[in-house]
Design a protein around this motif. Sequence first.
Motif: not given
Length: 810
Positions: A167, A13, A95
């Motif tokens: 995200k 991430s 992300g």
Amino acid sequence: CSPEEHPANQTVSQGNSVRLGCAVEGISEADISWRKDGVKVHINDQMHFTLGDLHWETYYSVKSVQQQDAGVYWCEVDFHSITSTSQPAWVTVEGVPHFLQDPQDVSTLPGVPFDLRCSAVGPPEPVEVVWWVGGAAAGGPSPSPSVLHVPGVNSSINFYCEAHNAKGITVSRTGTVYIKVLPSPPVELSVLRMEENNVTLSWKPGFTGYSELSTCTVQVRDTVSHLSSRLPDWVAVPPCLLHLHHLTFYSNYSAQVACTNQLGRSPFSPWLGFQTPQTEPSAAPRNLTFDLRDQELRLGWAGLAEAELRGRLLAYKLQWSLGGEGQEALLFKENTARLSGAGRFFNSSFQVSACTVIGCGPWSRPITVLPAAAVPAPPLRSHLWVGVSLAALLVSMVGLFLMVLLQRRDKETQFGSVFKDPGPDSVSFLAARSFNRQGPDLPDSTLDSLGINEDLKTKLQDVLIQERLLTFGHLLGKGEFGSVREALLKTGDSVQKVAVKVLKSDVDSSSDIEQCLKEAAYMKDFTHPNVIQLIGVSLQRRAGQRLPVPMVILPFMKHGDLHTFLLLSRLGEEPYELSVQTLLGFLVDVARGMDYLSTKNILHRDLAARNCMLNEDMTVCVADFGLSKKIYSGDYYRQGSASKLPVKWIALESLADNVYTSQSDVWAFGVTMWEVLTRGQTPYPGVENSEVYEYLIKGERLKQPPDCRDDIYELMHSCWSPVPKCRPSFQRLVEQLEGLGAAASPPPPRPPQLYVNLEGEPGPEWLMASSAAMAIGGDCRYIMGPCGEEGGQGPPRDLRDEEDDAVIHV
């Protein structure tokens, strides 16, 4: 060798750390590097660890992974020029979305539909796009990439798009929709290059109106005739350039430019004025003719049109040859020439050419001066009529004589009939009748007949010279005050060459003569090596005039004036260098002469380089002192009079209030210093006479000449103080100039005397040429004006018309 441990694929991430490892065996020294997407990764703190003999391991780590860190990685080993690589490993960064294509600005016409585009990616996927136009959402979410169709707008608005995934959200840049308008005028229009009559114009686009410029239109016209030059209707841009070819030489042009976009053409830029350079004339003067009259050869020709002249006329150059041998060329400002001694030009060939500052044009067709051309031969019938007329006249005269004779004999016969037989007392006689048809010679004028005061008569009695002792020669100059003639003065058994100033012949009262002679009386007592001295005065009696004309007799200075000498040093046929010490020596001489005059309470009021003369040993003598007011008439220095003012030499207070003091002469001396240091340039270049007062009242002064030392210019500048009392005295100027001269390097040998003995040269009206004539080429040391002879308008001006204020000098 090859890596035995390969990096592994990783998904992380955004903001977390990632670590890739690589091990290699079989090398003695570790030389392992990392590559990302084929580009070497530079690691400042890379560490290598040993796992055993010839066994090494290294790592690549990122503490906070961002989207730009995503990609394919591998390690690379160099050993004995052999490169081995590991297997690739993918690093995937999850992300918020990142944009592959941000929305771009749009330029459009009012109401015309258009599309907006936006593209974003993860991971994680999927990614959806939401459009915002004018501050409001435009429709719902759509998969990325997204295209928004806009039906059209009438005013400028802003827009952007949002990218959504698991995200979070990312916002694109803000774009703008612009409405297209007409462009604004171009700016910075200028002449980029000028070569002969070819000109290159350049400019920069103004505001384009949110639309790409396609063409520009250039208008060029002649400023005088306002005729537009033939140009293409448009010029493709870029580049913003236009080449103009074959314009007319020495002509004023104006240009303006406008540019076109999708909507149309902009307004034109302001006019740009420019002038093409001068060149040689393109044509020869036409209709060259001659006339022999009164021992004078007169030549004339037609002037050139401006289009043929292609520049400012500097002079006409007249070349002639005698017996096939070329003679020295002559220069004339007008299209006429008068040469005295016509007989010596028989069988000579003449040609004329027009000259600008660049050079001379073609030569005219030559003409030959023949003796028979002086009196054109009449036709045969004219001869018969002349013969008949002469015969009739002769017969009439003979008849008249016989009639008178017969009448006289008849009277004597009648008289004798009374004394038919004359006796011894008879008387015979003939009546005689005689008379002198010529009147008596004009008597010499004396001071007693002038009606002037006794003191003045007493002072001038011993310097009065009878007119019969003067033999007049060449006319040296003619101006407002009268004329200057070369003359020979007989004193006892010797003859001296002198210069004679003759006052204008319109003297109508004794007071005019007394005013002139009073100034001459002042000059009588002058004895200084730097002041020209009076030889005497004479009175010229002219038939039909009640009063004689005063004449002032001065030494003849064959080396001419200082201004011409300085011009020759700079622009002459053979220029020569004048050292600073030589120039300062000239100024010391002038300052000494002016200091002497100031002690005599004499105001010069016309001090300039043209009124300073050079004697036999090149010492400078101040001339024309004390005579300005009388010889040049009382109005000569009065502002607004008909006479010309030498305003560029006049002090500020004299221009304002017509007040003259010794400090006014100091101001003129400062200007003369500037003339000397610039080798004869005209003061205040580019400033008209009518503008000098306003120029000075603003505090402006003559600029420091090139190569002029600061201390010399400081002394020069002190002469132009607006407060007369703050200017240095002539005594102080002499001291300071002598000190400046002593500080200068030793002078070089005196330059050769570039002066011409005019004795034996053709024509009394010939004067030394202005050195600007040398720019035309050839051995041209003389110049003749259109009216140089008796009754003319004085000597010619400088060929460049710089000497608007020049006055006649001996």
